[in-house]
Structure formats: C-alpha cells, structure tokens
Design a protein around this motif. Structure first.
Motif, PDB file in Angstrom:
ATOM      1  N   ILE A 143      -4.220   9.138   6.215  1.00 43.37           N
ATOM      2  CA  ILE A 143      -2.836   9.204   6.670  1.00 43.37           C
ATOM      3  C   ILE A 143      -2.455  10.685   6.847  1.00 43.37           C
ATOM      4  O   ILE A 143      -2.900  11.555   6.108  1.00 43.37           O
ATOM      5  CB  ILE A 143      -1.918   8.445   5.667  1.00 43.37           C
ATOM      6  N   GLY A 144      -1.720  10.967   7.924  1.00 43.35           N
ATOM      7  CA  GLY A 144      -1.300  12.346   8.205  1.00 43.35           C
ATOM      8  C   GLY A 144      -2.266  13.117   9.087  1.00 43.35           C
ATOM      9  O   GLY A 144      -1.980  14.249   9.457  1.00 43.35           O
ATOM     10  N   GLU A 145      -3.395  12.486   9.439  1.00 39.85           N
ATOM     11  CA  GLU A 145      -4.414  13.218  10.203  1.00 39.85           C
ATOM     12  C   GLU A 145      -4.414  12.833  11.688  1.00 39.85           C
ATOM     13  O   GLU A 145      -4.057  11.711  12.057  1.00 39.85           O
ATOM     14  CB  GLU A 145      -5.816  12.923   9.643  1.00 39.85           C
ATOM     15  N   VAL A 146      -4.871  13.776  12.485  1.00 37.92           N
ATOM     16  CA  VAL A 146      -5.120  13.493  13.892  1.00 37.92           C
ATOM     17  C   VAL A 146      -6.599  13.715  14.179  1.00 37.92           C
ATOM     18  O   VAL A 146      -7.130  14.806  13.933  1.00 37.92           O
ATOM     19  CB  VAL A 146      -4.264  14.394  14.811  1.00 37.92           C
ATOM     20  N   HIS A 147      -7.245  12.657  14.653  1.00 36.43           N
ATOM     21  CA  HIS A 147      -8.668  12.743  14.998  1.00 36.43           C
ATOM     22  C   HIS A 147      -8.829  12.629  16.507  1.00 36.43           C
ATOM     23  O   HIS A 147      -8.267  11.726  17.120  1.00 36.43           O
ATOM     24  CB  HIS A 147      -9.454  11.603  14.339  1.00 36.43           C
ATOM     25  N   ALA A 148      -9.600  13.537  17.058  1.00 37.06           N
ATOM     26  CA  ALA A 148      -9.921  13.428  18.481  1.00 37.06           C
ATOM     27  C   ALA A 148     -11.341  12.881  18.617  1.00 37.06           C
ATOM     28  O   ALA A 148     -12.250  13.352  17.932  1.00 37.06           O
ATOM     29  CB  ALA A 148      -9.807  14.785  19.149  1.00 37.06           C
ATOM     30  N   VAL A 177       3.961  12.820  21.496  1.00 40.60           N
ATOM     31  CA  VAL A 177       3.046  12.559  20.375  1.00 40.60           C
ATOM     32  C   VAL A 177       3.405  13.452  19.192  1.00 40.60           C
ATOM     33  O   VAL A 177       3.504  12.985  18.047  1.00 40.60           O
ATOM     34  CB  VAL A 177       1.579  12.792  20.810  1.00 40.60           C
ATOM     35  N   ASN A 178       3.651  14.724  19.457  1.00 45.47           N
ATOM     36  CA  ASN A 178       3.968  15.657  18.371  1.00 45.47           C
ATOM     37  C   ASN A 178       5.252  15.282  17.639  1.00 45.47           C
ATOM     38  O   ASN A 178       5.380  15.516  16.443  1.00 45.47           O
ATOM     39  CB  ASN A 178       4.052  17.082  18.915  1.00 45.47           C
ATOM     40  N   LYS A 179       6.197  14.685  18.386  1.00 46.31           N
ATOM     41  CA  LYS A 179       7.448  14.278  17.740  1.00 46.31           C
ATOM     42  C   LYS A 179       7.255  13.060  16.838  1.00 46.31           C
ATOM     43  O   LYS A 179       7.954  12.893  15.845  1.00 46.31           O
ATOM     44  CB  LYS A 179       8.523  13.980  18.784  1.00 46.31           C
ATOM     45  N   VAL A 180       6.320  12.206  17.222  1.00 45.78           N
ATOM     46  CA  VAL A 180       6.088  10.990  16.435  1.00 45.78           C
ATOM     47  C   VAL A 180       5.192  11.299  15.227  1.00 45.78           C
ATOM     48  O   VAL A 180       5.316  10.705  14.158  1.00 45.78           O
ATOM     49  CB  VAL A 180       5.460   9.885  17.317  1.00 45.78           C
ATOM     50  N   ARG A 181       4.325  12.268  15.423  1.00 47.58           N
ATOM     51  CA  ARG A 181       3.355  12.652  14.393  1.00 47.58           C
ATOM     52  C   ARG A 181       4.072  13.058  13.100  1.00 47.58           C
ATOM     53  O   ARG A 181       5.033  13.824  13.133  1.00 47.58           O
ATOM     54  CB  ARG A 181       2.562  13.833  14.947  1.00 47.58           C
ATOM     55  N   SER A 182       3.591  12.497  12.002  1.00 42.09           N
ATOM     56  CA  SER A 182       4.205  12.855  10.711  1.00 42.09           C
ATOM     57  C   SER A 182       3.179  12.683   9.599  1.00 42.09           C
ATOM     58  O   SER A 182       2.035  12.292   9.855  1.00 42.09           O
ATOM     59  CB  SER A 182       5.424  11.968  10.452  1.00 42.09           C
ATOM     60  N   ASP A 183       3.595  12.917   8.389  1.00 41.43           N
ATOM     61  CA  ASP A 183       2.631  12.723   7.283  1.00 41.43           C
ATOM     62  C   ASP A 183       2.587  11.271   6.823  1.00 41.43           C
ATOM     63  O   ASP A 183       1.980  10.936   5.821  1.00 41.43           O
ATOM     64  CB  ASP A 183       2.946  13.679   6.120  1.00 41.43           C
ATOM     65  N   THR A 191       0.854  -1.189   0.000  1.00 36.14           N
ATOM     66  CA  THR A 191       0.000   0.000   0.000  1.00 36.14           C
ATOM     67  C   THR A 191       0.888   1.238   0.000  1.00 36.14           C
ATOM     68  O   THR A 191       1.843   1.311   0.748  1.00 36.14           O
ATOM     69  CB  THR A 191      -0.874   0.058   1.277  1.00 36.14           C
ATOM     70  N   GLN A 192       0.565   2.151  -0.843  1.00 35.78           N
ATOM     71  CA  GLN A 192       1.275   3.431  -0.854  1.00 35.78           C
ATOM     72  C   GLN A 192       0.685   4.324   0.228  1.00 35.78           C
ATOM     73  O   GLN A 192      -0.508   4.603   0.251  1.00 35.78           O
ATOM     74  CB  GLN A 192       1.119   4.112  -2.224  1.00 35.78           C
ATOM     75  N   GLU A 193       1.520   4.722   1.170  1.00 33.32           N
ATOM     76  CA  GLU A 193       1.009   5.571   2.228  1.00 33.32           C
ATOM     77  C   GLU A 193       1.193   7.035   1.850  1.00 33.32           C
ATOM     78  O   GLU A 193       2.194   7.651   2.163  1.00 33.32           O
ATOM     79  CB  GLU A 193       1.708   5.244   3.557  1.00 33.32           C
ATOM     80  N   ILE A 194       0.246   7.543   1.151  1.00 29.86           N
ATOM     81  CA  ILE A 194       0.341   8.958   0.772  1.00 29.86           C
ATOM     82  C   ILE A 194      -0.767   9.718   1.484  1.00 29.86           C
ATOM     83  O   ILE A 194      -1.796   9.149   1.867  1.00 29.86           O
ATOM     84  CB  ILE A 194       0.209   9.155  -0.757  1.00 29.86           C
ATOM     85  N   LYS A 195      -0.523  10.988   1.655  1.00 28.41           N
ATOM     86  CA  LYS A 195      -1.485  11.805   2.380  1.00 28.41           C
ATOM     87  C   LYS A 195      -2.846  11.761   1.682  1.00 28.41           C
ATOM     88  O   LYS A 195      -2.946  11.668   0.475  1.00 28.41           O
ATOM     89  CB  LYS A 195      -0.964  13.253   2.473  1.00 28.41           C
TER      90      LYS A 195
END
Lengths: 444, 259
Positions: free
Chosen positions: B35-40, B197-203, B2-6
């Motif tokens: 991918i690349g999103e943060v959901h609360a 979390v912010n450091k791990v977070r990426s696109d 799977t291509q993990e693209i935004k």
C-alpha cells in the motif's frame, strides 16, 4: 356449421351493407373509387408468401384471413379516463380520438384556419375538395396489396389535416385510434390524409392503442403530401392488444427541400406490420426514419420500408432497432432505390437487433438499388447479443451481470426514445418501453 | 477488516501462469505491491504486461493455469470481476469500451452505488453524487457535456483516457491498474491524465502502471520499475531502470535473458 363460406364472405357481406347504408350517401367519385378498390381486393385477396411475393416473404397473414372479423359499425362505449390510462395523452396536443375507427367528437379537439383538422367523415360530408384531390393519390398505389384495397373499399372515417403555406402548427396533432373489440372481433379501416403546403411545419402523432386484450384488426392508411420546403415530424405508436392484428401503411410524397422525419414505436400487437414508403421526388429533400420495436411472447412484427430517391441531392437516413425476447419474431425489410439522375444521393440504412432469447428470430433484409452515379450509400444489419468486452467493462466498474445487462438493454432502446422531441410523448415511451424491458442476464 | 497501513502488501502475485486460447502469455510472474506504492510494469509489445493488468481485474477470456494472487489477503482469482471492483480494484482500460445509449451519469451513479453499498456506506443522493462527480470531473478537466452523453461514445482517444481517470478518482480504488493509459495521448492529455493520477495517489492506495514508454514516468514517479519480457519479469529496480531502458531499449534486456 357447414364450411361453405368463402374466406372473404364476411367482408363481402359487410361491404354490401356498408355500401348500401353509408356508401350511398358518399359522393359519386368516392363511391366509384371504393367500388374499384373492392373489385381489386376480390382479385388480390390477402397477400401470401407464395408466388415469390417478396414484400410478404416473412409474414404469414393467414391468421388475419382466417379470423372472423366483422366491420366495426359503431364505436364501443369507452370513457376518456379509460383511454388516458392506456394511451399517450397530453392536453397541450390537439387530440382527435377514434374508437373502433369512428371519430368521437366529444373526446376530440378541432382546429380551423391555418391548420385545419377535421374527421374524414365530416370532410366528405362537407364536400371538402382536399379529400377529392388527395385521397388515394399518394404514390405507389398501383402495386398496392389487398390490405390497401380493402381500406379504400371501406373508406368512411379517419382524419384530414391541412397545414397551410408557410405555417408552423403550434401544437402536435395527435390522432388516437383506440380499439376495444369487446363485443365482437371487429375490423376498422381508418384513413388519414395530411397535406403539408410549402414551407409549413407540423408534428403528427398517430397512436394505435388497444384497451383490452381482445381480437380485432386495424387496417390503417396514412397519405402524406409534402410540398417544397415542408417539414413534418411523424410519430407512430403501435400499442395494440396482444391478440390484435395491425396492418398499417404510410405513403409520403416529398417535393423539393421537404424534410420528413418519422419515428416508429412498436411495442404491443399480436401480428403487426407497418409499411412505410417515401417518394423523394424533389431535389434536396431529406428523410430521417427511425424505429424501435420490442417483441416478446409470440408476437410477430414486420417493418417494410421503401425509400425512393428520384431527384439529385436528396438525403435519407434509416435507423431501426429491435429487441427480441421469448418466441417472438421481427422482420425488417428496408430498401433504398436511387433512380437514374438522382446524383449526389446520400443514404444510409441500418437495422440493429438485440436478440435476447434463442427462440426469438429476426429476418433483417436491408437492400440498395443504385441506378445513378456519384452517390454515397451504406447499409447494414446486425443481430446478436452484447459482446463480452462491453459487459466486462461494466462489471469492472462494480455492476453485476444483471445491472449491466439492464443498463445495456435500456440504453439500446433509449437511443431511439431520446430522439423524441415532444416531452410528453418521450416520457410516455420511456415508461412504456423501459419499464417493460425484461430482467435479464447476458451470459457467455 | 484489513488494516491498510503502509508497507503491508495489498497485492501478491505468486508464480502466475496465464494462457489465452492455449497460448501461454504469462509464464510465472511474481510481484508484490505494498500500500502506498507505485509500480511501473514495462516491456515490449506482446510481453504480457496488459494481460497481467487484465487478469487481475478479472477479464474472462484468460485462463489461469498456475499460481496464486492474493489481494488484501483474499484469493483474488476466485472473485467475480464486479466483486474485485467493489473490493477496490480499478482497471483503466487501454481501449475504453463505448456503451451506446448508456449515459455516463447513470452508469457512474450505478457504479458508485454498487461500490458504496458493498462497503456498507449509504447511497449518495443525486445532489451529493453530482457534487462528487463535479469534483472528479475537474481533476481531469472534463466537459460537463461529456457526462451527459453515452459512455465513451464519440469521445476522442484523449477524452476516453481522461474519462477512465475520472472514473478512477470517483471510485477511489485501493489498487488501480493502469493499462497503457499513456498510449496515444498528446502531451497535454498526458499531463492532465498524470496529474489526475498524482491527485488520487495517496498512502492509502497503490498503483500498477503498465506502459511501453518511459514518457509517463516523467510525470508519475514510480517507486519500482519491473521489466516484463516474454511472460516473466526479467528485471526489477527503481526509477533509474526506466531511464536505462529508455537509453538502451528492450533489446538490451532481451539479449541478457537469452544469455
């Protein structure tokens, strides 16, 4: 063959010839002590679960009584390499080797001076006063069972250790009791006396090791006397043959501010029992008793522990763990007494069991008898499997059931093993226990 | 592969119904995470938000009674929990479990080994692993000492949560599920955990953050906020929805649902 022999015929025959040969050379006080122990044994016989005999409720010693066991009159021929291949061994320890209950001087070290280490036979022959002062003097011998009497009746060899006042023994003393039972099924009755004078410090390792998978019986007693402020680290290993019988007891007399730490490891034996009694007869004394048993196949292992708080401000910790597999059975009887006047006693006891097989069984009976006020005591026992939450946590990190189970069983055992301070012994135990743990999957 | 693209969906939850002991907890949840999103996911106690996170990670005591979940296009619900972890799902537990006798180092090494093997990567040597662990440990300002101890045993509440975030950083997930990671944290621990979390977070990854309070969203800015009430998502919106909730409370939405 006609069955005219009584149950204890072999012991009678052996006792007579033993008393005639070796016994006749022993001092009079010892001979009379043995004689009265022999009469006591004839009265008591081996314990039975009948007659409400609580200490032996879950352990049937019928197989020992029924086995034909001759007194081991000489050590079997074994090489030191054979011994080292099976038993824990570290050249930095003061090793004393016994084969079939007999001291083997060529495999053993010795010490004199501030720490004296002698074979019991030698100490008796030397007329060592320490033996007369301490043999059979350890607490709670009045209620002794037949096994204790039998050991005393056949007292001949073992070890005498003496740590002088204020002395710290610079190396652990390792008493290695090797049994082979190769020629015939035999019984040995090793006896150990350890006298720790005031403010001394020592480490004692007792290993009971079987070299082959033969039938034999080890009937061992260790008497320990700790003067005020003495500290002792006592390791005890049961790694006998799978067909063997082992009945051992340790009796510890603790004076004020003494510190007794015991770690018991029980891996291999057919029918095994270890009876540990600490008499905390001094203010501020403490004991910390840990144990690990792992039983499989049709093994039966019984730990019977009594802690007697007699004086104020004493502390006891009792923590045993068991892993049960196959059709094995384990018994844990841990009783803490807090006698009148033993105020500010702080006691905790716990026995945790991991039961891996539906055919395995554990009878865990922690008990507390408190006759004093102002004490803190707690006890508990658990038996069961790992809970589902724990396994899910591990699986959610990518470990499969088998890897998770293995880490948990390993971790369960390692909690006790990692408390071993001696590096050589800890490594031996890690190998012995952790490498023999079953491959297993917890399932829900 | 799977291509993990935004903007490609990493997670699609479709009309998910979940019960525990015959009690329906989730009553038709729909959620798409790219991918690349943060959901609360926010909601009052008992709304089912922890259930959602746990079902996605494969906690066994739940029963899925309806619906479907696609993770990177795969049928997630048919996968064993360990397979989900190896495929990149990570759940930070609300109540991290203590593992007496299981040392943190050994546990994490086994975990990283299992995941790397699954991905066809070579197993790290002890030295390589130590280096990696050191890096990740520093992200959450965790003591070296804690890694030598049994997993979570005798850890404070804050240390347990930091350990979860450290594990997350170490396992480098594609989809991280954080189950009330903020609960019970003091302000310093909350800051450390959020920064982790912010450091791990990426696109290249995505987060689903389950929380009762808006507080953690001051540190971790979500792309979307969903409000779960009584087993279904009743409102979705952007960052501002969380602030509105903070203002008006959950009762405001509960009343709207009732209407």
């Amino acid at each position: 063959m006609t069955q005219t022999l009584t149950k204890y015929q072999q012991y009678e025959t052996d006792y007579k010839s033993f008393d005639d040969s070796i016994g006749s050379g022993q001092p009079e006080w010892l001979r009379s002590m043995r004689l009265s122990a022999w009469s006591r044994f004839q009265e008591l016989g081996f314990p039975t679960a009948r007659r409400g005999n609580e200490p032996w409720k879950y352990t049937n010693v019928g197989p020992i009584a029924d086995a034909s066991l001759a007194l081991a009159t000489k050590p079997a021929q074994v090489t030191l390499d054979q011994i080292k291949a099976t038993a824990p061994w570290d050249d930095s320890w003061l090793n004393m080797v016994f084969v079939d209950g007999h001291y083997v001087s060529e495999y053993s070290g010795s010490a004199s001076g501030n720490v004296t280490v002698t074979s019991l036979a030698q100490a008796i022959a030397n007329g060592d006063e320490l033996v007369e002062q301490h043999l059979g003097q350890a607490p709670q011998f009045e209620e002794a069972d037949g096994f204790v009497s039998l050991n005393t009746a056949f007292v001949r060899d073992g070890a005498v250790l003496h740590i002088k006042q204020g002395v710290t023994a610079d190396k652990p003393v390792h008493l290695l009791f090797v049994s082979s039972g190769a020629d015939e099924a035999t019984v040995s009755h090793p006896r150990v006396l350890l006298v720790c004078e005031a403010n001394s410090k020592a480490t004692l390792i007792e290993s009971f090791v079987g070299l082959d998978e033969n039938v034999y019986f080890t009937n061992a007693i260790t008497e320990i006397s700790m003067a005020s402020g003495a500290e002792l680290q006592h390791y005890r290993l049961m790694q006998e043959s799978e067909k063997s019988f082992h009945v051992g007891s340790a009796r510890v007399q603790q004076e004020s501010d003494s510190v007794y730490r015991s770690k018991v490891f029980e891996r291999k034996v057919g029918l095994g029992r270890f009876d540990l009694y600490t008499n905390m007869d001094g203010e501020g004394s403490s004991c910390d008793l840990k144990g690990l048993y792992y039983t499989s196949g049709s093994q039966h292992v019984d730990n019977y522990i009594n802690i007697n708080h007699q004086k104020p401000h004493s502390t006891s910790r009792l923590y045993y763990k068991g892993i049960l597999d196959g059709k094995s059975r384990a018994v844990f009887g841990g009783t803490v007494y807090v006698q009148p006047g033993a105020i500010k006693t702080d006691s905790r006891q716990e026995d945790k069991n991991l039961v891996l097989s539906p055919d395995a069984e554990v009878d865990s009976k922690p008990a507390l008898f408190i006759y004093a006020d102002d004490v803190v005591c707690g006890h508990g026992a658990t038996a069961g499997n790992i809970d589902q939450d724990t396994v899910f946590y591990m699986r959610s990190r990518g470990l499969d059931l088998e890897a998770a189970s293995r880490q948990l069983i390993y971790g369960f055992a390692d909690e006790i093993i990692e408390a071993v301070e001696d590096d050589g012994l800890r490594q031996y135990l890690e190998k012995l226990f952790l490498e023999s743990l079953p491959s297993y999957k917890f399932e829900f | 592969m799977t291509q993990e693209i935004k903007n490609s969906p990493v997670l699609e939850v479709i009309d998910l119904h979940v019960s525990i002991e015959d009690k329906e907890i989730l009553k038709g949840v729909n959620l798409t995470v790219n991918i690349g999103e943060v959901h609360a996911i926010m909601g009052p106690n008992g709304s089912g938000k922890s259930t959602l996170a746990n079902v996605l990670a494969g906690r066994p005591e739940y029963t899925v009674t309806g619906g479907q979940v696609l993770y990177k296009g795969m049928d997630l619900l048919s996968m064993l929990p360990e397979l989900r972890a190896r495929e990149g799902i990570f759940l930070a537990f609300q109540y991290p479990v203590e593992l007496p006798g299981v040392r943190t180092w050994q546990f994490l090494k086994a975990s990283v080994d299992a995941i790397r093997q699954h991905r066809g990567e070579k197993v790290l040597s002890v030295r390589e692993f130590d280096k990696l662990l050191d890096e990740k440990r520093e992200i959450v300002e965790m003591d070296t000492d804690l890694v030598k101890r049994s997993v979570n045993e005798g850890f404070s509440g804050g240390e347990k949560k930091r350990n979860e975030i450290m594990q997350m950083a170490l396992l480098d997930p594609t989809l991280a599920l954080l189950d009330e990671t903020d609960s019970g944290l003091d302000i310093d621990a909350l800051r450390i955990v959020s920064e982790g979390v912010n450091k791990v977070r990426s696109d290249k990854n995505a987060f689903v953050l389950v929380t009762h309070y808006q507080r953690i969203l001051n540190y971790i800015t979500p792309d979307y906020v969903h409000v779960l009430v009584d087993g279904s998502i009743v409102r979705s919106g952007g960052r501002e929805l969380a602030l509105e909730l903070e203002d008006k409370g959950y009762e405001w939405l509960r009343d709207q649902v009732a209407v």
